[in-house]
Write a protein that holds these residues in place. Sequence first.
Motif, PDB file in Angstrom:
ATOM      1  N   LEU A   1       7.235  -1.422  12.106  1.00  0.00           N
ATOM      2  CA  LEU A   1       7.579  -2.391  13.139  1.00  0.00           C
ATOM      3  C   LEU A   1       7.160  -3.801  12.762  1.00  0.00           C
ATOM      4  CD1 LEU A   1       8.595  -2.770  16.106  1.00  0.00           C
ATOM      5  CD2 LEU A   1       6.235  -2.338  16.830  1.00  0.00           C
ATOM      6  N   SER A   2       6.079  -3.921  11.994  1.00  0.00           N
ATOM      7  CA  SER A   2       5.487  -5.220  11.681  1.00  0.00           C
ATOM      8  C   SER A   2       6.064  -5.807  10.398  1.00  0.00           C
ATOM      9  CB  SER A   2       3.960  -5.070  11.537  1.00  0.00           C
ATOM     10  OG  SER A   2       3.398  -6.157  10.848  1.00  0.00           O
ATOM     11  N   PRO A   3       6.773  -6.923  10.466  1.00  0.00           N
ATOM     12  CA  PRO A   3       7.267  -7.560   9.238  1.00  0.00           C
ATOM     13  C   PRO A   3       6.146  -7.951   8.272  1.00  0.00           C
ATOM     14  CG  PRO A   3       8.419  -8.435  11.150  1.00  0.00           C
ATOM     15  CD  PRO A   3       7.276  -7.601  11.676  1.00  0.00           C
ATOM     16  N   ALA A   4       4.985  -8.326   8.805  1.00  0.00           N
ATOM     17  CA  ALA A   4       3.867  -8.691   7.935  1.00  0.00           C
ATOM     18  C   ALA A   4       3.359  -7.475   7.166  1.00  0.00           C
ATOM     19  CB  ALA A   4       2.742  -9.325   8.751  1.00  0.00           C
ATOM     20  N   MET A   5       3.331  -6.317   7.813  1.00  0.00           N
ATOM     21  CA  MET A   5       2.948  -5.092   7.111  1.00  0.00           C
ATOM     22  C   MET A   5       3.948  -4.778   5.994  1.00  0.00           C
ATOM     23  SD  MET A   5       0.171  -3.416   8.030  1.00  0.00           S
ATOM     24  CE  MET A   5      -0.978  -3.176   9.402  1.00  0.00           C
ATOM     25  N   ILE A   6       5.220  -4.976   6.263  1.00  0.00           N
ATOM     26  CA  ILE A   6       6.237  -4.735   5.248  1.00  0.00           C
ATOM     27  C   ILE A   6       6.053  -5.695   4.072  1.00  0.00           C
ATOM     28  CG2 ILE A   6       8.714  -4.875   4.772  1.00  0.00           C
ATOM     29  CD1 ILE A   6       7.841  -2.352   6.281  1.00  0.00           C
ATOM     30  N   ASP A   7       5.706  -6.940   4.348  1.00  0.00           N
ATOM     31  CA  ASP A   7       5.451  -7.901   3.273  1.00  0.00           C
ATOM     32  C   ASP A   7       4.290  -7.432   2.392  1.00  0.00           C
ATOM     33  OD1 ASP A   7       7.490  -9.560   4.134  1.00  0.00           O
ATOM     34  OD2 ASP A   7       6.159 -10.923   5.231  1.00  0.00           O
ATOM     35  N   VAL A   8       3.220  -6.934   3.019  1.00  0.00           N
ATOM     36  CA  VAL A   8       2.067  -6.449   2.263  1.00  0.00           C
ATOM     37  C   VAL A   8       2.456  -5.224   1.433  1.00  0.00           C
ATOM     38  CG1 VAL A   8      -0.225  -5.410   2.459  1.00  0.00           C
ATOM     39  CG2 VAL A   8       0.359  -7.398   3.848  1.00  0.00           C
ATOM     40  N   ALA A   9       3.207  -4.305   2.032  1.00  0.00           N
ATOM     41  CA  ALA A   9       3.632  -3.102   1.314  1.00  0.00           C
ATOM     42  C   ALA A   9       4.487  -3.467   0.100  1.00  0.00           C
ATOM     43  CB  ALA A   9       4.404  -2.178   2.256  1.00  0.00           C
ATOM     44  N   ARG A  10       5.401  -4.391   0.273  1.00  0.00           N
ATOM     45  CA  ARG A  10       6.244  -4.816  -0.852  1.00  0.00           C
ATOM     46  C   ARG A  10       5.420  -5.511  -1.932  1.00  0.00           C
ATOM     47  NH1 ARG A  10      11.114  -7.248   2.955  1.00  0.00           N
ATOM     48  NH2 ARG A  10      12.254  -5.274   3.254  1.00  0.00           N
ATOM     49  N   ARG A  11       4.404  -6.252  -1.513  1.00  0.00           N
ATOM     50  CA  ARG A  11       3.523  -6.918  -2.478  1.00  0.00           C
ATOM     51  C   ARG A  11       2.738  -5.903  -3.294  1.00  0.00           C
ATOM     52  NH1 ARG A  11      -1.788  -9.279   0.011  1.00  0.00           N
ATOM     53  NH2 ARG A  11      -2.222  -7.034  -0.179  1.00  0.00           N
ATOM     54  N   ASP A  12       2.174  -4.902  -2.605  1.00  0.00           N
ATOM     55  CA  ASP A  12       1.284  -3.948  -3.268  1.00  0.00           C
ATOM     56  C   ASP A  12       2.030  -2.863  -4.026  1.00  0.00           C
ATOM     57  OD1 ASP A  12      -0.810  -5.374  -2.246  1.00  0.00           O
ATOM     58  OD2 ASP A  12      -1.373  -3.917  -0.706  1.00  0.00           O
ATOM     59  N   TYR A  13       3.248  -2.525  -3.566  1.00  0.00           N
ATOM     60  CA  TYR A  13       4.016  -1.437  -4.192  1.00  0.00           C
ATOM     61  C   TYR A  13       5.445  -1.919  -4.436  1.00  0.00           C
ATOM     62  CZ  TYR A  13      -0.019   0.792  -2.095  1.00  0.00           C
ATOM     63  OH  TYR A  13      -1.315   1.099  -1.708  1.00  0.00           O
ATOM     64  N   PRO A  14       5.620  -2.848  -5.381  1.00  0.00           N
ATOM     65  CA  PRO A  14       6.927  -3.493  -5.564  1.00  0.00           C
ATOM     66  C   PRO A  14       8.023  -2.554  -6.040  1.00  0.00           C
ATOM     67  CG  PRO A  14       5.406  -4.095  -7.332  1.00  0.00           C
ATOM     68  CD  PRO A  14       4.593  -3.386  -6.293  1.00  0.00           C
TER      69      PRO A  14
END
Length: 214
Positions: A80-93
């Motif tokens: 639900l959280s766009p910020a969480m998605i940004d972190v996930a994409r950063r950490d697991y590209p």
Amino acid sequence: MIVDGWLADTRTSYDAVAVSYADQVRDALSENPYLRAALALFADMVRAVDGGPVADVGCGPGHVTAHLHELGIDAFGIDLSPAMIDVARRDYPGLRFEAGSMTDLALADASVTGILAWWSLIHVPDDAVPAVFEHFRRALRPGGPLLLGFHVGDESLLKTEGYGGHPMKVHVHRRRPAEVAAWLGDAGFVVEAQLLLAPEENRPGAVLFARRRR
């Protein structure tokens, strides 16, 4: 609670804590052999029905999605959280993550082999859970496994601060496994097993293994 209100509060709260939350939970699985065993069994269940994509619904910063990928599962994350998605994409590209809500799950019918909801139902009010489970059933292929993790109890608490002192406004709902199993049965699932975690402690958890009826 108004559904739109709790969804907005949950999104805003987890946007605020996304970076600090990721820092706190990144290595959490390494400290819990029971949760790792549950995820390994879930991976085996996915392979037993010929594999395919698995949705980690409410994936947060993506650490569990990444763990499933390490187990050989074609996992992708939704949060639900766009910020969480940004972190996930950063950490697991190398993995796929997208913003979305389990209350309006943007997955085609019978499009995934498995669904994981790993402590991501805890902010969903009781009256919205059955509709979430209907979405899970619709998106799962017949016979596909579903793995749920959640807090056990009878109360709902308002969380106003967390993960480094950031302000939050989310209700944390604790539920009995039998109650969750009944909702699953009504939605077209068969519960095959359950694991009760730390039953003697103040914050027990439960993991339910279910499967969509064919």
